[in-house]
Design a protein around this motif. Structure first.
Motif: not given
Lengths: 166, 154
Positions: A124, A126-128, A130-135, A137-139
């Protein structure tokens, strides 16, 4: 009526020639039943044939009865099979739904270089990550887009002021 | 006759069963196969179920791949480009034909199922590329809002 082997043999011969009456057949059967085996080969042969006929007749009657019964049993068997299959399928679907509702997760695994990690908390995290990286990059992407739009608007204003000076 | 009936029932039950691989029908599906994810230099994550904690029941499938090998990166780029053509919502930026950031949504109006592909692939050498596949009932606007606010999805 039959007091000598010859008379008995004559009756047996008539039986095999299908010349006896039903009463004579019954009489012959009773007579042969009272004779011990192994004394008169002709009588033994007749006993064997008459015995076979009697047994076959009984079997045929039983078979007919069984076939009649089978006519009723067959639809019941089919109905039972259908009920079993439908019941089984319904239970399977119900079980699957219950299992899906009760199960916390059907998969919770990570692989690093082919090595599995089954620690749910670690997976979990590790997945989170990744999602922080997505956040981030999206910002950054949205900021970049808004900067481009703002720059374009400023440039447009500059051009407008040059074309249409106050 | 009875055999036909049994076969029909088996087909009915099979149709009711959920599909095993949700990303089926997409080019990225092959990347989530054991052949790809078991390779050296690949980090794969697979979370699936009705209650993946913070993700709640709005997200039922999370899969991701993180790779650094140029061949793996290219395979991901090719698959995402192909799938991206069928996306219903799309936000992306690229550099010399290389997608550096991609966000693709695939809506299915029939069962409110939303599928997302997110790609982070910085162009520098040895920088990791991350491909994420997410599936659930969360709509694109809410999903992006949750991600940007860094909020746990509930």
């Amino acid at each position: 009526m039959i007091d000598s082997p010859d008379t008995l043999h004559a009756l047996i011969e008539r039986y095999f020639a299908a010349e006896t009456t039903l009463a004579e057949e019954h009489f012959l059967r009773d007579k042969l039943a009272g004779l011990p085996d192994g004394i008169d080969p002709v009588a033994d042969e007749a006993k064997a044939v008459l015995g076979f006929v009697a047994v076959t007749s009984q079997r045929t009657t039983a078979g007919r009865k069984f076939r009649k019964l089978k006519r009723f049993i067959r639809p019941l068997q089919a109905a039972a099979s259908v009920a079993l299959i439908v019941g089984g399928a319904a239970m399977f679907v119900k079980y699957s739904i219950q299992k899906a509702e009760a199960a916390p997760a059907t998969a919770f695994v990570a692989y690093v270089d082919g090595q599995p990690i089954t620690d749910a908390d670690l997976v979990r995290r590790m997945a989170l990550d990744n999602m922080r990286l997505v956040a981030e990059a999206t910002s950054a992407f949205e900021l970049q887009n808004s900067t481009i739009i703002n720059c374009a608007a400023e440039k447009n204003q500059e051009i407008n002021s040059l074309i249409f000076p106050l | 006759m009875r055999l036909r009936l049994i076969l029909s029932l088996i087909l009915l039950v099979s149709a009711a069963a959920p599909s095993l691989y949700a990303q089926d029908g997409m080019k990225i599906a092959k990347l989530f196969s054991p052949e790809f994810q078991d390779q050296k230099g690949v980090t794969a994550i697979h979370m699936e179920g009705n209650n993946i904690n913070e993700w709640g029941d709005l997200v039922s499938v999370y899969r991701s791949l993180t790779v650094t090998n140029p061949e793996h990166i290219q395979a991901i780029q090719d698959a995402v480009k192909a799938d991206g053509r069928n996306a219903t919502t799309r936000t992306s930026s690229s550099h010399e034909g290389h997608i550096t950031y991609g966000w693709y949504g695939f809506s299915n109006g029939k069962n409110n199922l939303e599928r997302y592909i997110i790609l982070l692939s910085p162009p520098g050498k040895d920088l990791p590329t991350t491909l994420i596949y997410i599936e659930g009932t969360i709509n694109p606007t809410a999903f992006k809002h949750y991600i940007l606010q860094n909020l746990p999805i509930q």
